[in-house]
Design an enzyme around this catalytic site. Structure first.
Site, mmCIF file in Angstrom:
data_model
loop_
_atom_site.group_PDB
_atom_site.id
_atom_site.type_symbol
_atom_site.label_atom_id
_atom_site.label_comp_id
_atom_site.label_asym_id
_atom_site.label_seq_id
_atom_site.Cartn_x
_atom_site.Cartn_y
_atom_site.Cartn_z
ATOM 1 N N THR A 217 47.683 22.300 -16.308
ATOM 2 C CA THR A 217 46.505 22.265 -17.156
ATOM 3 C C THR A 217 45.832 23.638 -17.179
ATOM 4 O O THR A 217 45.668 24.283 -16.148
ATOM 5 C CB THR A 217 45.520 21.199 -16.647
ATOM 6 O OG1 THR A 217 46.149 19.914 -16.711
ATOM 7 C CG2 THR A 217 44.246 21.188 -17.421
ATOM 8 N N ASN B 239 48.126 16.134 -3.836
ATOM 9 C CA ASN B 239 47.583 17.458 -4.165
ATOM 10 C C ASN B 239 46.135 17.327 -4.616
ATOM 11 O O ASN B 239 45.731 16.319 -5.191
ATOM 12 C CB ASN B 239 48.436 18.147 -5.242
ATOM 13 C CG ASN B 239 47.940 17.861 -6.647
ATOM 14 O OD1 ASN B 239 47.012 18.509 -7.141
ATOM 15 N ND2 ASN B 239 48.557 16.869 -7.303
ATOM 16 N N GLY C 31 42.981 21.247 -8.277
ATOM 17 C CA GLY C 31 41.714 21.522 -8.948
ATOM 18 C C GLY C 31 41.827 22.436 -10.155
ATOM 19 O O GLY C 31 40.968 23.312 -10.359
ATOM 20 N N PHE C 32 42.858 22.262 -10.964
ATOM 21 C CA PHE C 32 43.032 23.060 -12.184
ATOM 22 C C PHE C 32 42.994 24.562 -11.883
ATOM 23 O O PHE C 32 42.355 25.346 -12.599
ATOM 24 C CB PHE C 32 41.941 22.739 -13.225
ATOM 25 C CG PHE C 32 42.074 21.407 -13.913
ATOM 26 C CD1 PHE C 32 43.144 20.568 -13.668
ATOM 27 C CD2 PHE C 32 41.105 20.996 -14.814
ATOM 28 C CE1 PHE C 32 43.255 19.336 -14.310
ATOM 29 C CE2 PHE C 32 41.207 19.762 -15.471
ATOM 30 C CZ PHE C 32 42.276 18.935 -15.214
ATOM 31 N N SER D 139 42.660 13.870 -14.236
ATOM 32 C CA SER D 139 42.943 14.422 -12.914
ATOM 33 C C SER D 139 41.851 13.990 -11.934
ATOM 34 O O SER D 139 40.663 14.046 -12.259
ATOM 35 C CB SER D 139 42.995 15.949 -12.956
ATOM 36 O OG SER D 139 43.038 16.477 -11.636
ATOM 37 N N ASN E 69 41.102 15.623 -9.317
ATOM 38 C CA ASN E 69 40.784 16.783 -8.490
ATOM 39 C C ASN E 69 39.712 17.697 -9.062
ATOM 40 O O ASN E 69 39.438 18.763 -8.516
ATOM 41 C CB ASN E 69 42.072 17.579 -8.226
ATOM 42 C CG ASN E 69 43.104 16.740 -7.508
ATOM 43 O OD1 ASN E 69 42.775 15.975 -6.619
ATOM 44 N ND2 ASN E 69 44.356 16.866 -7.919
ATOM 45 N N THR E 70 39.112 17.306 -10.178
ATOM 46 C CA THR E 70 37.937 17.984 -10.714
ATOM 47 C C THR E 70 36.812 16.968 -10.732
ATOM 48 O O THR E 70 36.915 15.928 -11.405
ATOM 49 C CB THR E 70 38.203 18.524 -12.140
ATOM 50 O OG1 THR E 70 39.217 19.523 -12.081
ATOM 51 C CG2 THR E 70 36.934 19.122 -12.737
ATOM 52 N N LYS F 1 45.994 12.043 -21.871
ATOM 53 C CA LYS F 1 46.606 11.655 -20.593
ATOM 54 C C LYS F 1 45.587 10.879 -19.773
ATOM 55 O O LYS F 1 44.481 11.361 -19.511
ATOM 56 C CB LYS F 1 47.081 12.883 -19.827
ATOM 57 C CG LYS F 1 47.854 12.555 -18.547
ATOM 58 C CD LYS F 1 48.535 13.790 -17.982
ATOM 59 C CE LYS F 1 49.408 13.431 -16.785
ATOM 60 N NZ LYS F 1 50.182 14.602 -16.295
ATOM 61 N N ASN G 293 48.500 9.951 -14.919
ATOM 62 C CA ASN G 293 48.259 11.042 -13.984
ATOM 63 C C ASN G 293 48.515 10.540 -12.559
ATOM 64 O O ASN G 293 49.059 9.467 -12.356
ATOM 65 C CB ASN G 293 46.817 11.536 -14.137
ATOM 66 C CG ASN G 293 46.682 13.037 -13.924
ATOM 67 O OD1 ASN G 293 47.189 13.578 -12.944
ATOM 68 N ND2 ASN G 293 45.992 13.699 -14.832
#
Length: 351
Positions: A85, A110, A113-114, A175, A177-178, A217, A246
């Site tokens: 991303t 994982n 975090g982009f 995601s 992770n953000t 997504k 995801n």
């Protein structure tokens, strides 16, 4: 070749191994050693999204965030590669360590975090790519410091910059992770965001003289009511396609693993059932005109066939490549080919 390299790669930190693997792949490609990396599968053209894919097996986003290794990855035999991303501005992502293998479960956690070098760098990399085989998807997101109320501006900026270069664009709102990103999947927020992007897509189509598909997504952790709501929005707004799914924040089946308590998204074999269930639910709720890409847990050819049976037209792998290497690509193509040909064989007269 991968069977020889894997013990070495698994002997170092997962994120470092990721970088080393990509650099080695790039070096082999540039030296004309692609035949040592993988035997490309026989063509299996698939027409979907107004495009013709050389085969239905692709690489999911996350492997090549900056689009720096497109040709080398396509040379492995993928029908399409999705990069990103990518975000408007460069960002370093979350603190390290942020990637962990769970070998006994063929999984990875994982919380990257982009991390990426920003959309302008990706654009330059894509412009340099030769792209002789396979198609290219570009996955876009928002910067972590951009509040959700302003998220549309980040997605619009990225869409405008990558539109002319992409075969399709994937909108990542899933995601884990953000912080707060998955809140963009809430029904009214999703409707507003997708509406804005669809309007811009039509303007860009007129400007560039071509219509580039825009896909969304989604996460595997949505409740059934959330899936109902997302399907309503995506169906009403007639998005070009949906990528399911995801990574997951769940830890079902991996509680005994050393790194099970690490935060982040879980991918690999343990995700297969959950992601496929969401895929199947979406297929029953979305119009047939909206194709699905199945991703999450594909470690064997049979997994790809299961995704197809659940409603996917295309499939993607990432963690499977980490554990199985490039041989997985051809195995998946062959499995999908066998499934496609099975009905016709059933009507043949006995030998």
């Amino acid at each position: 070749m991968y069977s020889l390299a894997r013990p070495f790669l698994f002997g170092v930190d997962a994120e470092r191994a990721h970088g080393m693997g990509l650099l080695s792949l790039e070096a082999a490609y540039r030296c004309g050693m692609r035949s040592l990396l993988a035997k490309p599968p026989r063509p299996m053209p698939v027409k979907v999204l107004g495009l013709e894919f050389p085969n239905p097996v692709g690489l999911a986003a996350g492997m090549d965030k900056n689009g720096a290794h497109i040709d080398a990855l396509l040379a492995l035999g993928f029908g399409f590669v999705e990069v990103g991303t990518v975000t408007p501005l460069p960002q370093s992502g979350n603190p390290k360590p942020r990637m962990f293998r769970l070998p006994q479960h063929e999984a990875v956690i994982n919380r990257m975090g982009f991390n990426n070098e920003g959309v302008d760098v990706l654009v330059r990399n894509v412009e340099r790519a030769r792209r002789k085989s396979g198609l290219l998807g570009i996955n876009i997101g928002k910067n972590k410091d951009t509040p959700n109320v302003d998220a549309a501006a980040d997605y619009l900026l990225c869409l405008r910059k990558v539109y002319a270069l992409a075969d399709y664009v994937a909108v990542n709102i899933s995601s884990p992770n953000t912080a707060g990103l998955r809140e963009l999947q809430e029904e009214q927020t999703l409707r507003k965001l997708v509406s804005v992007l669809r309007d811009e897509q039509e303007k860009l189509a007129a400007k560039h003289g071509k219509r580039v598909p825009v896909l969304v997504k989604i996460a595997p952790d949505l409740s059934e009511s959330d899936i109902d709501a997302a399907a309503r929005v995506l169906g009403d707004l007639q998005v070009d396609g949906v990528i399911a799914t995801n990574t997951t924040i769940a830890r079902d089946g991996v509680a005994d693993a050393v790194h099970a308590n690490e935060s982040g998204g879980l991918s690999g074999a343990p995700l297969m059932s959950q992601a496929t269930t969401v895929l199947r639910m979406l297929r029953t709720r979305l119009p047939d005109t909206i194709p699905l890409i199945g991703v999450g847990g594909i470690l064997h050819g049979a997994d790809a066939a299961t995704k197809q049976a659940a409603g996917a037209v295309l499939v993607q792998t990432y963690t499977g490549l980490v554990y199985r290497g490039p041989a997985l690509i051809g195995e998946c193509v062959d499995a999908l080919r066998r499934r496609k040909e099975a009905p016709s064989r059933g009507h043949l007269p006995p030998e």
